[in-house]
Design a protein around this motif. Structure first.
Motif, short mmCIF file in Angstrom:
data_model
loop_
_atom_site.label_atom_id
_atom_site.label_comp_id
_atom_site.label_asym_id
_atom_site.label_seq_id
_atom_site.Cartn_x
_atom_site.Cartn_y
_atom_site.Cartn_z
N TYR A 1 -6.22 -7.77 5.47
CA TYR A 1 -5.74 -6.37 6.01
C TYR A 1 -4.40 -6.49 6.18
O TYR A 1 -3.79 -7.66 6.72
CB TYR A 1 -6.58 -6.16 7.44
N VAL A 2 -3.52 -5.57 5.60
CA VAL A 2 -2.13 -5.67 5.65
C VAL A 2 -1.39 -5.70 6.89
O VAL A 2 -0.11 -6.23 7.00
CB VAL A 2 -1.57 -4.71 4.91
N PHE B 1 2.38 1.90 -3.26
CA PHE B 1 1.63 2.35 -4.17
C PHE B 1 1.08 3.94 -3.98
O PHE B 1 0.91 4.71 -5.12
CB PHE B 1 0.28 1.54 -4.46
N PHE B 2 1.10 4.12 -2.73
CA PHE B 2 0.63 5.36 -2.27
C PHE B 2 1.82 6.70 -3.00
O PHE B 2 1.43 7.73 -3.09
CB PHE B 2 0.91 5.57 -0.66
N ALA C 1 -4.42 9.39 -0.43
CA ALA C 1 -5.03 8.72 -1.54
C ALA C 1 -5.08 7.28 -1.61
O ALA C 1 -6.00 6.64 -1.96
CB ALA C 1 -4.08 9.32 -2.70
N VAL C 2 -4.14 6.61 -0.58
CA VAL C 2 -4.13 5.26 -0.73
C VAL C 2 -3.74 4.92 0.93
O VAL C 2 -2.87 5.38 1.25
CB VAL C 2 -2.75 4.62 -1.56
N SER C 3 -4.74 3.91 1.47
CA SER C 3 -4.29 3.85 2.66
C SER C 3 -4.96 2.36 3.07
O SER C 3 -5.77 1.65 2.07
CB SER C 3 -5.14 4.77 3.68
N PRO C 4 -4.49 1.42 4.15
CA PRO C 4 -4.95 0.34 4.15
C PRO C 4 -6.31 0.02 4.44
O PRO C 4 -6.90 -1.07 4.48
CB PRO C 4 -4.15 -0.30 5.33
N ALA D 1 -16.11 4.21 -0.86
CA ALA D 1 -16.30 5.35 0.13
C ALA D 1 -15.76 6.48 -0.62
O ALA D 1 -14.91 7.18 0.09
CB ALA D 1 -15.65 5.16 1.50
N GLY E 1 -8.40 4.02 -3.81
CA GLY E 1 -7.52 3.28 -3.00
C GLY E 1 -7.52 3.62 -1.41
O GLY E 1 -6.66 3.03 -0.49
N VAL E 2 -8.29 4.35 -1.01
CA VAL E 2 -8.53 4.56 0.43
C VAL E 2 -9.18 3.44 1.19
O VAL E 2 -9.91 2.57 0.78
CB VAL E 2 -9.50 5.83 0.55
N GLY E 3 -8.96 3.47 2.30
CA GLY E 3 -9.48 2.47 3.22
C GLY E 3 -10.07 3.02 4.52
O GLY E 3 -9.99 2.60 5.66
N GLU E 4 -10.79 4.18 4.28
CA GLU E 4 -11.39 4.75 5.39
C GLU E 4 -12.69 5.63 4.67
O GLU E 4 -13.08 5.86 3.56
CB GLU E 4 -10.72 5.98 6.19
N ILE F 1 0.89 -1.11 0.02
CA ILE F 1 0.01 0.03 0.01
C ILE F 1 1.10 1.41 0.10
O ILE F 1 0.65 2.16 -0.68
CB ILE F 1 -0.70 -0.11 1.13
N ARG G 1 -8.26 -3.98 -5.25
CA ARG G 1 -9.36 -3.39 -4.48
C ARG G 1 -9.70 -2.02 -4.79
O ARG G 1 -9.26 -0.96 -4.68
CB ARG G 1 -8.70 -3.40 -2.86
#
Lengths: 396, 159
Positions: free
Chosen positions: A126-127, A23-24, B156-159, A375, A37-40, A20, A371
């Motif tokens: 989850y990473v 890629f970020f 922009a990218v997070s787990p 959201a 690509g967000v996880g929130e 992650i 993924r």
């Protein structure tokens, strides 16, 4: 002088960088990118919750709290957990408030694992699971779930992975990154295995409020926790928090519910490292539990709508996608294009300025998928879907 | 139906195809639901929510508290409906408490609103009194916070 690199502890040095994170860094600095690509959540924490945090600061509540967390918060958690998970915990000794579920995960492995002992868990996942186990000197044992099987964790696979070193089964349903929900009958079989082999179950249920029931995904689904099965409460560590359903990621607040002996062991580490979770976050969390339910449902409905939108668009562009029962992720299957998930994500980023996370970041079983988080504002998802459609059309 | 209304209340510009996508329904189903809501008067209309200050409009609005003499048949309805029909009136509600009607009035300037109150409203038979409160600044209107665009500050990218 020895090179500084050599001073880094061996088990830290051998930890791979997060996929992650890699890629970020590619996405950062490009302002034309639509990020899936967000996880929130894309929502701000509901105002009444933020207002409670402000009020707490105004009152000067800036001190330490009990190591376990404010008793008033633990009491509210006990009520909430009983309602949602159908398991009761004693707020005095069986609930530990942590700095996000991430801290709780770290605590539980450090508290329960002796070096070399094994934790079985399911990938894609989850990473943090792998590193959390490795940093506690445990041994990660993964089970590869498959899109063909709707990412169900099969009890038979769990049983095959059990050795005399196995101590913990770690579960995460609904799952990040797939959105998979475990069928109750399979969960029951896993519970039976845990009892038969005398294992602890650690269950990360952070997405459990975000379920999409009914044919249109609009009705709230029914969540079943493994902790609620007979004989399981005494061997389960239930992890939950405020980040996802209440859109409170930045408050960094989670909790672990477990029998007193286990809670006490986790608390021992917590008191020497974190001491306690921030008080203003805890005050905000009390407000969230007391009055947050309507907002949670409003946000869930909004995710459900965006989930519908993405499912439909993926179907239209011929991108096979598993229909997720929970969380806020899609995990489309990209194998037919003959690219690795990283190549697919990189080209999608370069050619169409849409960021998705390569499935390989979530373990070996994630290869072949990417993924995409829904959201994000509808309008942005709509544009991202148009761009993705053009991209996969070119790939043929 | 509730989810459909919620979507439209937030953004009435959504097309039937966009609504259908979000609700997991067909376009025809959504069109029928909207037609039904309109037919029974559940949806009264659609409009943009404007902050006149930022739009540079000449604009004054006022909340007028009106006391009425209720009538033997129909109470306040006949008079309230009559007041509501004036173009200057944007909203009109029967209230509990110290007065009877809350009448929201808009005009280009103070004089226009004042003239409406003195010439039209207070001269109606049955209107006992009026109290006019001019609006000074908009902080929130129809669910929207004025002058505040939400900035997405997530990684922009997070787990």
């Amino acid at each position: 002088m020895k090179p500084l690199q050599d001073r880094i502890a061996q088990h830290v040095r051998s930890l791979p960088r997060s996929g992650i994170r890699d890629f970020f860094e590619l996405v950062v600095g490009r302002d034309d990118v639509i990020s899936l690509g967000v996880g929130e959540p894309d929502f701000c924490s509901p105002w009444h919750i933020r207002e409670a945090a402000i009020f707490s600061l105004e009152k000067g509540q800036t001190s330490y709290t009990s190591n376990l967390g404010l008793l008033s918060l633990r009491q509210e958690i006990a009520k909430y957990v009983e309602g949602l998970f159908k398991v009761s915990y004693d707020p005095a000794s069986e609930i530990l408030v942590t700095v996000g579920v991430s801290e709780a995960l770290d605590l539980v492995f450090r508290a329960l694992l002796n070096p070399g002992e094994e934790v079985i868990y399911h990938e894609p996942c989850y990473v943090s699971y792998n590193p959390s186990i490795v940093l506690a000197y445990g041994k990660p044992v993964t089970i590869q779930t498959k899109v063909e099987d709707n990412f169900v964790l099969r009890a038979s696979d769990v049983e095959a992975a059990i050795t005399d070193k196995t101590r913990i089964i770690l579960l995460n349903f609904p799952t990040n990154p797939t959105g998979a929900v475990e069928p109750v009958e399979e969960l029951e079989k896993i519970a039976a295995l845990a009892i038969k082999h005398d294992l602890i179950v650690v269950t990360d249920e952070i997405y459990c409020e975000l379920l999409y029931g009914g044919s249109d995904g609009m009705s709230p689904g029914e969540h079943t926790s493994i902790a609620s099965f007979p004989g399981m409460r005494e061997r389960t560590v239930l992890l939950h928090g405020f980040s996802k359903a209440f859109a409170m990621t930045g408050f960094r607040l989670g909790y672990a519910c477990a029998p007193t002996v286990l809670t006490e062991a986790m608390m021992k580490i917590h008191q020497y490292s974190m001491l306690c979770a921030p008080m203003m976050s805890q005050q905000a969390a009390i407000e969230a539990l007391k009055n947050g339910a309507p907002e949670v449902e409003r946000m869930r409905r909004s995710y459900a709508q965006r989930r519908n939108l993405m499912l439909k668009r993926f179907a239209e562009m011929g991108l096979p996608c598993f229909s997720p029962g929970g969380a806020f992720y899609m995990f489309p299957d990209i194998r037919k294009y003959g690219l690795t998930s990283k190549e697919f994500a990189l080209r999608l980023l370069e050619e169409e300025s849409v960021a998705v996370v390569p499935g390989s970041a979530f373990g070996q079983a994630g290869e072949g998928s990417v993924r995409a988080c829904y959201a994000t504002a509808y309008e942005k998802i709509e544009i991202a879907m148009d761009r993705m459609a053009a991209f996969v059309k070119r790939l043929g | 139906m509730d989810a459909l209304l919620e979507l439209l209340q937030n953004d009435a510009r959504l097309s039937t195809s966009q609504l259908a996508e979000r609700l997991g329904r067909t376009e025809a189903e959504v069109a029928a639901m909207i037609a039904d809501l309109q037919a029974k008067g559940a949806i009264l209309g659609y409009h943009a929510v404007v902050d006149p200050e930022r739009a540079g409009q000449r604009h004054v609005s006022a909340l007028i508290e009106v006391k009425l003499t209720p009538e033997r048949d129909g109470g306040f309805d006949r008079l309230a409906q009559r007041i509501a029909r004036f173009d200057q009136v944007t909203s009109c509600y029967l209230m509990s408490g110290g007065y009877d009607l809350a009448v929201l009035v808009e005009g280009e300037d103070l004089r226009e609103v004042a003239r409406f109150v003195s010439e039209k409203l207070s001269t109606l038979d049955g209107v006992l009194s009026t109290a006019t409160h001019f609006q000074l600044k908009v902080y929130k209107q129809s669910g929207f916070i004025a002058g505040e665009a939400h900035v997405d500050e997530r990684l922009a990218v997070s787990p």
